[in-house]
Each structure stands twice: as C-alpha cells, then as structure tokens.
Design an enzyme around this catalytic site. Structure first.
Site, PDB file in Angstrom:
ATOM      1  N   ASP A   1      51.223  42.965  48.761  1.00 26.62           N
ATOM      2  CA  ASP A   1      50.946  42.376  47.438  1.00 26.62           C
ATOM      3  C   ASP A   1      51.376  40.912  47.447  1.00 26.62           C
ATOM      4  O   ASP A   1      52.357  40.538  46.803  1.00 26.62           O
ATOM      5  CB  ASP A   1      51.693  43.182  46.359  1.00 26.62           C
ATOM      6  CG  ASP A   1      51.333  42.725  44.959  1.00 26.62           C
ATOM      7  OD1 ASP A   1      50.264  42.101  44.785  1.00 26.62           O
ATOM      8  OD2 ASP A   1      52.122  42.977  44.028  1.00 26.62           O
TER       9      ASP A   1
ATOM     10  N   PHE B   1      56.146  41.683  50.340  1.00 29.31           N
ATOM     11  CA  PHE B   1      56.138  40.835  49.139  1.00 29.31           C
ATOM     12  C   PHE B   1      56.681  41.665  47.960  1.00 29.31           C
ATOM     13  O   PHE B   1      56.038  41.817  46.930  1.00 29.31           O
ATOM     14  CB  PHE B   1      54.729  40.316  48.834  1.00 29.31           C
ATOM     15  CG  PHE B   1      54.043  39.654  49.993  1.00 29.31           C
ATOM     16  CD1 PHE B   1      54.306  38.343  50.324  1.00 29.31           C
ATOM     17  CD2 PHE B   1      53.133  40.366  50.781  1.00 29.31           C
ATOM     18  CE1 PHE B   1      53.672  37.723  51.398  1.00 29.31           C
ATOM     19  CE2 PHE B   1      52.497  39.764  51.865  1.00 29.31           C
ATOM     20  CZ  PHE B   1      52.759  38.444  52.181  1.00 29.31           C
TER      21      PHE B   1
ATOM     22  N   CYS C   1      45.633  38.648  44.339  1.00 29.43           N
ATOM     23  CA  CYS C   1      45.633  38.200  42.933  1.00 29.43           C
ATOM     24  C   CYS C   1      45.022  36.807  42.832  1.00 29.43           C
ATOM     25  O   CYS C   1      45.274  36.078  41.884  1.00 29.43           O
ATOM     26  CB  CYS C   1      47.041  38.239  42.352  1.00 29.43           C
ATOM     27  SG  CYS C   1      48.205  37.182  43.219  1.00 29.43           S
TER      28      CYS C   1
ATOM     29  N   ASP D   1      60.814  40.208  51.287  1.00 23.68           N
ATOM     30  CA  ASP D   1      60.442  39.096  50.407  1.00 23.68           C
ATOM     31  C   ASP D   1      61.186  37.858  50.903  1.00 23.68           C
ATOM     32  O   ASP D   1      62.207  37.963  51.580  1.00 23.68           O
ATOM     33  CB  ASP D   1      60.812  39.377  48.945  1.00 23.68           C
ATOM     34  CG  ASP D   1      59.968  38.559  47.976  1.00 23.68           C
ATOM     35  OD1 ASP D   1      58.976  39.088  47.435  1.00 23.68           O
ATOM     36  OD2 ASP D   1      60.297  37.362  47.772  1.00 23.68           O
ATOM     37  N   SER D   2      60.662  36.685  50.575  1.00 22.94           N
ATOM     38  CA  SER D   2      61.324  35.455  51.010  1.00 22.94           C
ATOM     39  C   SER D   2      62.199  34.870  49.911  1.00 22.94           C
ATOM     40  O   SER D   2      62.732  33.772  50.056  1.00 22.94           O
ATOM     41  CB  SER D   2      60.273  34.434  51.458  1.00 22.94           C
ATOM     42  OG  SER D   2      59.373  34.206  50.409  1.00 22.94           O
TER      43      SER D   2
HETATM   44  N1  SAH Z   1      54.690  43.486  44.366  1.00 18.85           N
HETATM   45  C1  SAH Z   1      55.515  42.755  43.432  1.00 18.85           C
HETATM   46  C2  SAH Z   1      54.956  41.369  43.140  1.00 18.85           C
HETATM   47  C3  SAH Z   1      54.778  40.469  44.356  1.00 18.85           C
HETATM   48  S1  SAH Z   1      54.675  38.775  43.978  1.00 18.85           S
HETATM   49  C4  SAH Z   1      55.700  43.586  42.168  1.00 18.85           C
HETATM   50  O1  SAH Z   1      55.096  44.674  42.039  1.00 18.85           O
HETATM   51  O2  SAH Z   1      56.472  43.174  41.307  1.00 18.85           O
HETATM   52  C5  SAH Z   1      54.691  37.995  45.516  1.00 18.85           C
HETATM   53  C6  SAH Z   1      56.058  37.876  46.174  1.00 18.85           C
HETATM   54  O3  SAH Z   1      55.846  37.337  47.472  1.00 18.85           O
HETATM   55  C7  SAH Z   1      57.073  36.954  45.534  1.00 18.85           C
HETATM   56  O4  SAH Z   1      58.229  37.699  45.219  1.00 18.85           O
HETATM   57  C8  SAH Z   1      57.387  35.874  46.577  1.00 18.85           C
HETATM   58  O5  SAH Z   1      58.778  35.545  46.611  1.00 18.85           O
HETATM   59  C9  SAH Z   1      56.984  36.562  47.856  1.00 18.85           C
HETATM   60  N2  SAH Z   1      56.562  35.712  48.986  1.00 18.85           N
HETATM   61  C10 SAH Z   1      55.735  34.646  48.970  1.00 18.85           C
HETATM   62  N3  SAH Z   1      55.476  34.216  50.228  1.00 18.85           N
HETATM   63  C11 SAH Z   1      56.151  35.042  51.066  1.00 18.85           C
HETATM   64  C12 SAH Z   1      56.263  35.138  52.483  1.00 18.85           C
HETATM   65  N4  SAH Z   1      55.620  34.307  53.283  1.00 18.85           N
HETATM   66  N5  SAH Z   1      57.016  36.120  53.014  1.00 18.85           N
HETATM   67  C13 SAH Z   1      57.683  36.981  52.192  1.00 18.85           C
HETATM   68  N6  SAH Z   1      57.584  36.953  50.847  1.00 18.85           N
HETATM   69  C14 SAH Z   1      56.841  36.002  50.287  1.00 18.85           C
END
Ligand code: SAH
Length: 393
Positions: free
Chosen positions: A297, A225, A337, A247-248
């Site tokens: 995260d 993520f 979160c 990330d997706s």
């Molecule tokens: N760690 C980052 C914040 C993460 S926010 C930082 O420090 O800035 C959560 C992220 O998860 C988002 O970018 C969203 O696009 C991604 N996301 C949500 N569901 C997902 C999934 N199933 N697989 C991969 N990424 C995902």
C-alpha cells in the site's frame, strides 16, 4: 458579479457537470482569490457559479451548475448538511469517517474527516479558504460537534498560492485520539499524522484482509508501507501467527507498535522494520523468505497523469518483488492511490510484474476507496484508490 468567459468548445466538460475550469480554457475574465464568478461559454450562455483561483492551473472550481442558485452561507450550510447526511446512508463500520470528499460532495477543495467527536478539515482551494468560517460552523452544526482542527498543510495549498495553516479552528481538545473501526482500535494523531491523521479510505480493505486471513489461515504476513499498522492489526485480528511490517517513518512505526498492544496482541507476533520497502523486498528474496500474504500500500507515486510513466515502473518493481516472495497459494493485496494511474493501467502494471516474476494468479477482488470517499459519475478524478487481490496459482 464578475464573469469568466470560456474559449469556444471549452464549455463541453462543464456541460457534462465536470467542476474544473483550467486556465487554458479561459478567454477572458478574472477575480480575487475565492471570489464567486459567473462562468459563461464563448457566446455568453451560463455554465456555472465557480470559485476563482488566481494562481492555480485549475483556475476555477464550480460550486453550482444551476443559474438560480446563490453561492452564499445558506447554500454552503445545505451542501455540508447533505454531505454529512449521505454518510449515514453509506455502510461505515467505524466511529471515524470522511464527511466531505471535495468535488465528489459538491464542495471543491474541502476535505473533512471525523474522528469520534473531533473534526479535522483541509481547506485546499481558494474557494474553500474564502468560506472557511462559514464551512467550519456549518460542519459543526451538521454533526452536532464542537471541535474542529485544521490541517491545511497538504501540498495542494501551494498550487493555490495559499500558506500552510494548522491548529484548532473551533474548540480545543486532545490531538492524540483512538478510533474504532470494524473489530479493532487504532491510535491517531490528528496534528502530526499523514493527511488528517489516518488512511480512512483503506478501512474496508483492512477488514477484507482480516476476513481473508481468518478464512485462508495466513500464518506469515508481510505488511509493506504499514504506516501506523492498520493492516498489521487487521492481520493479527484475523489470526495471523506473525506479521512483519515495514515503513520508513519512525513515528508511524512507534504508533504501529502501540496499536498492536492497544488491541491486546503480544508484541512477539509483530516485527517492525524502519526501512525502505524496495530494499527490504530484495533482501528477503536473497534470504529465500516467503510469506502467505503480502500487502503493498505505497504512497502516491503519481499524483497526476504526467508522473504516470515513472510511477508505473516503481509500482511494477515492488509488485514483481512481492510476487517472488509469495508462497504458493499465497495472496497479494496490492494498491495504488495515484490519481494519475487508472484502474486499467494498474491492472496492466500488476500483470507485467507477474510475468516478470513468472507468477500467475487469480484476481479474487477489485478494491476501491471506502464508500465515504465516494466518486460520482461526473467526476472520474474521484477514483484515486484502487486495489487488486491476487491469489497465486
Ligand atoms: N497501509 C497504511 C497506509 C500507507 S501510507 C494504512 O492502512 O494506514 C504509505 C506509507 O508508506 C507511509 O506511512 C510512508 O511513511 C511509507 N513510505 C513511503 N515511502 C516508503 C519507502 N520507500 N519505504 C518504506 N515506507 C515508505
């Protein structure tokens, strides 16, 4: 002045200075959206001055618990000034910071982040919406800045019956910015990025990650993520040989790759995967891959307590999979979160994930949001972000 009267017994949480009044607590009284109301107990005793939200379950949010106070422009100007001044007393190593964190700063429904010389605000309650112009001017006065971009496109607006609004509210300027935090720089797009553009709340976790990478000499890091690669850049700054980031969101990954270059790291040290984290973790396990450090995260799986059970399963799943990919002595940085998942519940979820993965570990740190995303003693809902750092035995 309109009054809303609470049912008998419903005055208790306000007496403890909790700022929310739920629809179900109100015996009688109504007002326009954002209008200030006098909140009284069933016997008429003053409890607070609140902004009315006709279509939200949180029917009113308290501006002040002091009867002699008047909710007017000078009151809000002073509240903004106090909130901004508090940031100078917090320990923030960045040119970008949260200036107003809603209820925790006495300004329910108002979120304001500063990115260098630009403010980005979300007006998420009827009260904040009604006072928008006063608040915008107050924020610029308190900071001495001239530019404020509105990102009132968060889901909370719908619950308040408010439409989505985005764009420059004061001044104008670029929406693609570069922020500095700790030892790195990161590109941020305040118009299209998540929330107000970036996850400022993880600033100190990113720094802890860089420091731990340096101390324990992590070679292979997995950042799940990753969004725009904040933890990826932190890992590279700490000396990690290679970081795999998942990330997706395609646009987030493009920015993440740009952030690696911006900080002077070779592109070959970072791999970005546009993929689902859960599926990727399973694939890595099937391939027998391991990592020295893993960051989990994820987005908010449980916005409220009613989603907690389903969210618990989702958190447990990814944590179990991550534990299995940890090299012996490796470290998991795992976060939630979700307001609906307490620190205690999160600990239990991670514990049961460890049991299922047959991995035991030392909890070396408990993390929360950075200090500019404060919680106050009377508003436990302010605690939404929690993290555990687990070192595999
Ligand atoms: N760690 C980052 C914040 C993460 S926010 C930082 O420090 O800035 C959560 C992220 O998860 C988002 O970018 C969203 O696009 C991604 N996301 C949500 N569901 C997902 C999934 N199933 N697989 C991969 N990424 C995902």
């Amino acid at each position: 002045m309109k009054t809303i009267q609470l049912k008998a017994g419903k005055e208790r949480s306000l007496q403890r200075r909790h700022p929310w009044i739920f629809e179900s607590a109100i015996a009688q009284g109504s007002a326009d959206a954002g209008e200030t109301v006098r909140v009284a107990s069933h016997d008429g005793t003053f409890l607070g001055w609140a902004a009315f939200s006709p279509s939200s379950k949180i029917r009113a949010r308290v501006w002040s618990f002091t009867e002699s106070e008047c909710i007017d422009a000078p009151f809000l100007v002073a509240a903004c000034a106090r909130s901004v001044a508090a940031r100078d007393r917090f320990n923030i190593n960045s040119d970008s910071r949260r200036l107003v964190h809603g209820e925790s700063d006495g300004l329910p429904g108002l979120i304001v982040d500063q990115y260098g010389d630009t403010l980005v605000a979300q007006f998420l309650s009827s009260g904040a919406e009604r006072w928008k112009d006063v608040l915008a001017d107050a924020l610029l006065t308190a900071t001495g800045l001239t530019k404020l971009y509105e990102r009132s496109d968060a889901s909370g607006r719908k619950l308040e019956g408010l439409p989505e609004v985005t764009g420059w509210l004061r001044g104008t300027g670029p929406t693609e910015l570069v922020l500095q935090e700790h030892d790195w720089k990161l590109r941020v797009n305040i118009a299209t990025g998540h929330k107000t553009g970036f996850y400022l709340d993880q600033r100190d976790s990113r720094n802890l990650f860089a420091q731990t990478t340096r101390r324990l000499k992590f070679e292979r890091v997995l950042n799940c993520f990753c969004y725009t690669g904040g933890f990826t850049v932190a890992a590279l700054t700490g000396g990690a040989a290679h970081v795999t980031s998942i990330d997706s969101s395609g646009p987030a990954l493009e920015t993440a790759a740009a952030n690696v270059a911006l900080n002077g790291f070779e592109a070959s040290r970072a791999t970005f995967m546009d993929a689902d984290v859960n599926a990727s973790l399973r694939k890595f396990a099937a391939e027998g891959r391991t990592f020295d450090a893993i960051i989990l995260d994820p987005p908010k799986f449980a916005p409220t307590i009613s989603h907690a059970e389903r969210a618990a399963r989702a958190y447990k799943d990814i944590n179990r999979l991550a534990f299995k990919l940890l090299a012996p002595g490796g470290v998991l940085f795992t976060y939630s979160c979700s307001g609906g998942v307490s620190a205690d519940l999160f600990h239990k979820i991670v514990a049961s994930a460890g049991i299922d993965a047959q991995v035991d570990g030392y909890i070396t740190e408990r993390m929360g949001g950075a200090p500019d995303h404060p919680m106050t003693i009377n508003f436990p809902e302010g605690e939404y972000l929690k993290g555990l750092v687990v070192m595999r035995k």
